[in-house]
Design a protein around this motif. Structure first.
Motif, PDB file in Angstrom:
ATOM      1  N   ARG A   1       0.816  -1.205   0.000  1.00  0.00           N
ATOM      2  CA  ARG A   1       0.000   0.000   0.000  1.00  0.00           C
ATOM      3  C   ARG A   1       0.857   1.266   0.000  1.00  0.00           C
ATOM      4  O   ARG A   1       0.557   2.232  -0.709  1.00  0.00           O
ATOM      5  N   TRP A   2       1.912   1.289   0.799  1.00  0.00           N
ATOM      6  CA  TRP A   2       2.799   2.455   0.786  1.00  0.00           C
ATOM      7  C   TRP A   2       3.502   2.597  -0.566  1.00  0.00           C
ATOM      8  O   TRP A   2       3.644   3.708  -1.093  1.00  0.00           O
ATOM      9  N   LEU A   3       3.925   1.492  -1.130  1.00  0.00           N
ATOM     10  CA  LEU A   3       4.602   1.546  -2.428  1.00  0.00           C
ATOM     11  C   LEU A   3       3.641   1.995  -3.517  1.00  0.00           C
ATOM     12  O   LEU A   3       4.014   2.750  -4.424  1.00  0.00           O
ATOM     13  N   HIS A   4       2.373   1.559  -3.430  1.00  0.00           N
ATOM     14  CA  HIS A   4       1.390   2.037  -4.401  1.00  0.00           C
ATOM     15  C   HIS A   4       1.149   3.533  -4.232  1.00  0.00           C
ATOM     16  O   HIS A   4       1.146   4.287  -5.221  1.00  0.00           O
ATOM     17  N   CYS A   5       0.956   3.984  -3.001  1.00  0.00           N
ATOM     18  CA  CYS A   5       0.699   5.410  -2.774  1.00  0.00           C
ATOM     19  C   CYS A   5       1.902   6.273  -3.157  1.00  0.00           C
ATOM     20  O   CYS A   5       1.740   7.477  -3.428  1.00  0.00           O
ATOM     21  N   ALA A   6       3.079   5.682  -3.215  1.00  0.00           N
ATOM     22  CA  ALA A   6       4.258   6.421  -3.674  1.00  0.00           C
ATOM     23  C   ALA A   6       4.117   6.879  -5.113  1.00  0.00           C
ATOM     24  O   ALA A   6       4.768   7.840  -5.542  1.00  0.00           O
ATOM     25  N   THR A   7       3.249   6.225  -5.880  1.00  0.00           N
ATOM     26  CA  THR A   7       3.143   6.510  -7.320  1.00  0.00           C
ATOM     27  C   THR A   7       2.159   7.625  -7.645  1.00  0.00           C
ATOM     28  O   THR A   7       1.927   7.904  -8.816  1.00  0.00           O
ATOM     29  N   PHE A   8       1.581   8.293  -6.650  1.00  0.00           N
ATOM     30  CA  PHE A   8       0.553   9.303  -6.919  1.00  0.00           C
ATOM     31  C   PHE A   8       1.061  10.504  -7.721  1.00  0.00           C
ATOM     32  O   PHE A   8       0.385  10.956  -8.639  1.00  0.00           O
TER      33      PHE A   8
ATOM     34  N   ALA B   1       8.963   1.481 -11.303  1.00  0.00           N
ATOM     35  CA  ALA B   1       9.662   0.615 -10.358  1.00  0.00           C
ATOM     36  C   ALA B   1       8.863   0.461  -9.064  1.00  0.00           C
ATOM     37  O   ALA B   1       8.719  -0.654  -8.528  1.00  0.00           O
ATOM     38  N   ALA B   2       8.317   1.577  -8.538  1.00  0.00           N
ATOM     39  CA  ALA B   2       7.539   1.506  -7.297  1.00  0.00           C
ATOM     40  C   ALA B   2       6.270   0.687  -7.496  1.00  0.00           C
ATOM     41  O   ALA B   2       5.865  -0.087  -6.610  1.00  0.00           O
ATOM     42  N   ALA B   3       5.623   0.850  -8.648  1.00  0.00           N
ATOM     43  CA  ALA B   3       4.399   0.092  -8.918  1.00  0.00           C
ATOM     44  C   ALA B   3       4.693  -1.404  -9.002  1.00  0.00           C
ATOM     45  O   ALA B   3       3.901  -2.230  -8.514  1.00  0.00           O
ATOM     46  N   ARG B   4       5.795  -1.766  -9.591  1.00  0.00           N
ATOM     47  CA  ARG B   4       6.152  -3.182  -9.665  1.00  0.00           C
ATOM     48  C   ARG B   4       6.488  -3.746  -8.295  1.00  0.00           C
ATOM     49  O   ARG B   4       6.152  -4.904  -7.983  1.00  0.00           O
ATOM     50  N   GLU B   5       7.120  -2.936  -7.454  1.00  0.00           N
ATOM     51  CA  GLU B   5       7.412  -3.384  -6.092  1.00  0.00           C
ATOM     52  C   GLU B   5       6.118  -3.568  -5.294  1.00  0.00           C
ATOM     53  O   GLU B   5       5.998  -4.505  -4.505  1.00  0.00           O
ATOM     54  N   ALA B   6       5.157  -2.667  -5.498  1.00  0.00           N
ATOM     55  CA  ALA B   6       3.863  -2.797  -4.823  1.00  0.00           C
ATOM     56  C   ALA B   6       3.170  -4.087  -5.237  1.00  0.00           C
ATOM     57  O   ALA B   6       2.620  -4.817  -4.399  1.00  0.00           O
ATOM     58  N   ASP B   7       3.188  -4.376  -6.513  1.00  0.00           N
ATOM     59  CA  ASP B   7       2.570  -5.591  -7.032  1.00  0.00           C
ATOM     60  C   ASP B   7       3.222  -6.832  -6.431  1.00  0.00           C
ATOM     61  O   ASP B   7       2.534  -7.763  -5.997  1.00  0.00           O
ATOM     62  N   ALA B   8       4.543  -6.849  -6.380  1.00  0.00           N
ATOM     63  CA  ALA B   8       5.252  -8.006  -5.837  1.00  0.00           C
ATOM     64  C   ALA B   8       4.961  -8.175  -4.349  1.00  0.00           C
ATOM     65  O   ALA B   8       4.769  -9.301  -3.863  1.00  0.00           O
TER      66      ALA B   8
ATOM     67  N   PRO C   1      -4.173  -1.198 -18.908  1.00  0.00           N
ATOM     68  CA  PRO C   1      -3.103  -0.379 -19.480  1.00  0.00           C
ATOM     69  C   PRO C   1      -2.980   0.969 -18.761  1.00  0.00           C
ATOM     70  O   PRO C   1      -3.971   1.669 -18.548  1.00  0.00           O
ATOM     71  N   GLY C   2      -1.753   1.301 -18.353  1.00  0.00           N
ATOM     72  CA  GLY C   2      -1.496   2.573 -17.689  1.00  0.00           C
ATOM     73  C   GLY C   2      -1.798   2.576 -16.216  1.00  0.00           C
ATOM     74  O   GLY C   2      -1.693   3.618 -15.564  1.00  0.00           O
ATOM     75  N   GLN C   3      -2.151   1.426 -15.640  1.00  0.00           N
ATOM     76  CA  GLN C   3      -2.537   1.348 -14.233  1.00  0.00           C
ATOM     77  C   GLN C   3      -1.623   0.373 -13.493  1.00  0.00           C
ATOM     78  O   GLN C   3      -1.245  -0.667 -14.033  1.00  0.00           O
ATOM     79  N   GLY C   4      -1.294   0.699 -12.234  1.00  0.00           N
ATOM     80  CA  GLY C   4      -0.579  -0.228 -11.381  1.00  0.00           C
ATOM     81  C   GLY C   4       0.648  -0.825 -12.024  1.00  0.00           C
ATOM     82  O   GLY C   4       1.502  -0.114 -12.560  1.00  0.00           O
ATOM     83  N   VAL C   5       0.725  -2.148 -11.997  1.00  0.00           N
ATOM     84  CA  VAL C   5       1.901  -2.835 -12.515  1.00  0.00           C
ATOM     85  C   VAL C   5       2.048  -2.658 -14.029  1.00  0.00           C
ATOM     86  O   VAL C   5       3.125  -2.914 -14.592  1.00  0.00           O
ATOM     87  N   LEU C   6       0.990  -2.199 -14.711  1.00  0.00           N
ATOM     88  CA  LEU C   6       1.036  -1.951 -16.156  1.00  0.00           C
ATOM     89  C   LEU C   6       1.164  -0.470 -16.465  1.00  0.00           C
ATOM     90  O   LEU C   6       0.804  -0.011 -17.551  1.00  0.00           O
ATOM     91  N   VAL C   7       1.707   0.291 -15.504  1.00  0.00           N
ATOM     92  CA  VAL C   7       1.829   1.737 -15.686  1.00  0.00           C
ATOM     93  C   VAL C   7       2.871   2.098 -16.747  1.00  0.00           C
ATOM     94  O   VAL C   7       2.960   3.254 -17.176  1.00  0.00           O
TER      95      VAL C   7
ATOM     96  N   VAL D   1     -13.281  -5.343 -10.359  1.00  0.00           N
ATOM     97  CA  VAL D   1     -13.020  -4.054  -9.723  1.00  0.00           C
ATOM     98  C   VAL D   1     -11.982  -3.326 -10.570  1.00  0.00           C
ATOM     99  O   VAL D   1     -10.855  -3.802 -10.740  1.00  0.00           O
ATOM    100  N   VAL D   2     -12.390  -2.163 -11.106  1.00  0.00           N
ATOM    101  CA  VAL D   2     -11.599  -1.451 -12.111  1.00  0.00           C
ATOM    102  C   VAL D   2     -11.053  -0.162 -11.506  1.00  0.00           C
ATOM    103  O   VAL D   2     -11.833   0.719 -11.113  1.00  0.00           O
ATOM    104  N   PRO D   3      -9.727   0.001 -11.412  1.00  0.00           N
ATOM    105  CA  PRO D   3      -9.161   1.214 -10.828  1.00  0.00           C
ATOM    106  C   PRO D   3      -9.166   2.393 -11.798  1.00  0.00           C
ATOM    107  O   PRO D   3      -9.609   2.274 -12.944  1.00  0.00           O
ATOM    108  N   GLY D   4      -8.644   3.536 -11.318  1.00  0.00           N
ATOM    109  CA  GLY D   4      -8.698   4.767 -12.091  1.00  0.00           C
ATOM    110  C   GLY D   4      -7.358   5.172 -12.678  1.00  0.00           C
ATOM    111  O   GLY D   4      -6.478   4.342 -12.900  1.00  0.00           O
ATOM    112  N   LEU D   5      -7.197   6.487 -12.869  1.00  0.00           N
ATOM    113  CA  LEU D   5      -6.069   7.009 -13.645  1.00  0.00           C
ATOM    114  C   LEU D   5      -4.729   6.726 -12.987  1.00  0.00           C
ATOM    115  O   LEU D   5      -3.878   6.045 -13.568  1.00  0.00           O
ATOM    116  N   ASN D   6      -4.485   7.268 -11.788  1.00  0.00           N
ATOM    117  CA  ASN D   6      -3.191   7.024 -11.135  1.00  0.00           C
ATOM    118  C   ASN D   6      -3.389   6.056  -9.977  1.00  0.00           C
ATOM    119  O   ASN D   6      -2.875   6.234  -8.882  1.00  0.00           O
TER     120      ASN D   6
END
Length: 357
Positions: A89-96, A107-114, A185-191, A154-159
């Motif tokens: 969660r912290w790694l995901h929020c780092a990508t805002f 890199a942060a999004a991939r770490e969050a996913d892992a 595409p463009g979200q999370g680990v696929l950013v 469950v479909v997330p948004g832009l960032n």
């Protein structure tokens, strides 16, 4: 530091006073995502500029990840799972923030996913990773359920990304419905890819993949929950995809006006789309005119009364245009109603599961 040239439009990183605005604006979002509010305040209180956001949040995420490793080594699996989940969660929020050095966000999004994958290994061992062209996510099934079970996408948004909306997952799982939270595409680990205004094509491939599973019942249709820009994606999918049985859109846009959008939104779109031209074209295609009226299945649009963004026409209009549409407005709700979750999520989870039978 040399001030920017008057002829150059400043970025959000250079706008005076933007950091405290950004910190305050994301506080309820971070808390609903699962961050401890006191820790959020301590970390953001130590930021000098918006440039410090990603490395500061990443350091906290890495500390929780290291704690997870220590717990796991000692055989404390519950603590390990919790630490890895908090790390994600912290790694995901780092990508805002919309960093020009997009590789750091990737890199942060991939770490969050892992990290979330590690967390599920301890907290929900039956969670299944499913990937396909343009999507990657986690299928979770309710505990002790009689299978096959109905499923909600469950479909997330832009960032945003699949690490952010576990409260939605949990609300549905407790009601006996499976969830598939995924990045497109463009979200999370696929950013590292560009967002797509025709996301309904991705959602159709997701449904194709879920329909092959014997533990899921997709014959009578799937549910959709779209968050923020994901609300647009969900409504668009409901209009195009006959296998959608019921849809919820939370704080989604009906239309975007590029010229009126705040600088932060334009910069985020520009970074994620790969350029200003591509971002403006994407924004032009976010338009539900003539789309919502084609939806024949139930649609609920959830809006916060305090969620007002220049250049964003609320999807509330889609709720009125759809034949079986309805609108729930919480007057004091902010974007995604993070400050009013108890006033929309339980009732909406009931609404959706009722319509899935």
């Amino acid at each position: 530091m040399t001030p920017p040239s008057p002829s150059v439009t400043p970025t959000v990183f250079e706008l005076p006073g933007f950091l405290p605005q950004f910190v305050a604006g994301n506080r309820s979002r971070a808390i609903v995502c699962g961050l401890d509010p006191h820790e959020y305040d301590r970390v953001t209180g130590g930021l000098g500029t918006l440039h410090d956001w990603l490395p500061a949040f990443r350091r906290v995420g890495e500390a929780y990840r290291a704690a997870g490793e220590r717990y796991a080594a000692g055989g404390h699996v519950v603590s390990a799972g919790g630490a890895f989940r908090t790390a994600a969660r912290w790694l995901h929020c780092a990508t805002f923030p919309p960093l020009a050095e997009h590789a750091r966000t990737i890199a942060a999004a991939r770490e969050a996913d892992a990290a979330m994958g590690r967390a599920f290994g301890y907290l929900d061992p039956e969670a299944v990773r499913i990937e396909g062209e343009g999507f990657a996510g986690w299928l979770r099934r309710p505990v002790d359920s009689v299978r096959p079970v109905r499923v909600v996408l469950v479909v997330p948004g832009l960032n945003s990304g699949k690490e952010e909306f576990h409260a939605v997952d949990e609300a549905l799982l407790r009601r006996g419905v499976a969830t598939f939270s995924y990045d497109g595409p463009g979200q999370g680990v696929l950013v590292d890819g560009a967002p797509r205004a025709d996301h309904h094509r991705v959602a159709s491939r997701v449904i194709d993949a879920l329909a092959t599973r014997a533990d899921l019942d997709t014959t009578a249709g799937v549910g959709l929950v779209g968050m923020s820009l994901g609300g647009f994606h969900a409504i668009l999918t409901a209009a195009h995809e006959p296998r959608v049985a019921a849809t919820v859109a939370v704080s989604g846009p009906y239309r975007l006006d590029w010229a009126e959008l705040p600088l932060f939104v334009r910069e985020t779109l520009t970074v994620r789309a790969g350029g200003a031209g591509a971002a403006e074209e994407f924004a032009r295609r976010v338009d539900l005119a003539g789309i919502a009226a084609r939806i024949g299945t139930p649609l609920r649009v959830v809006e916060g009364g305090d969620d007002v963004t220049p250049g964003v026409l609320s999807a509330e209009r889609a709720g009125h245009e759809a034949a079986r549409g309805e609108v729930l407005v919480v007057p004091h709700g902010d974007h995604l109603l993070c400050n009013a979750q108890s006033e929309w999520l339980p009732d909406t989870a009931d609404w959706l599961t009722d319509r899935l039978g």
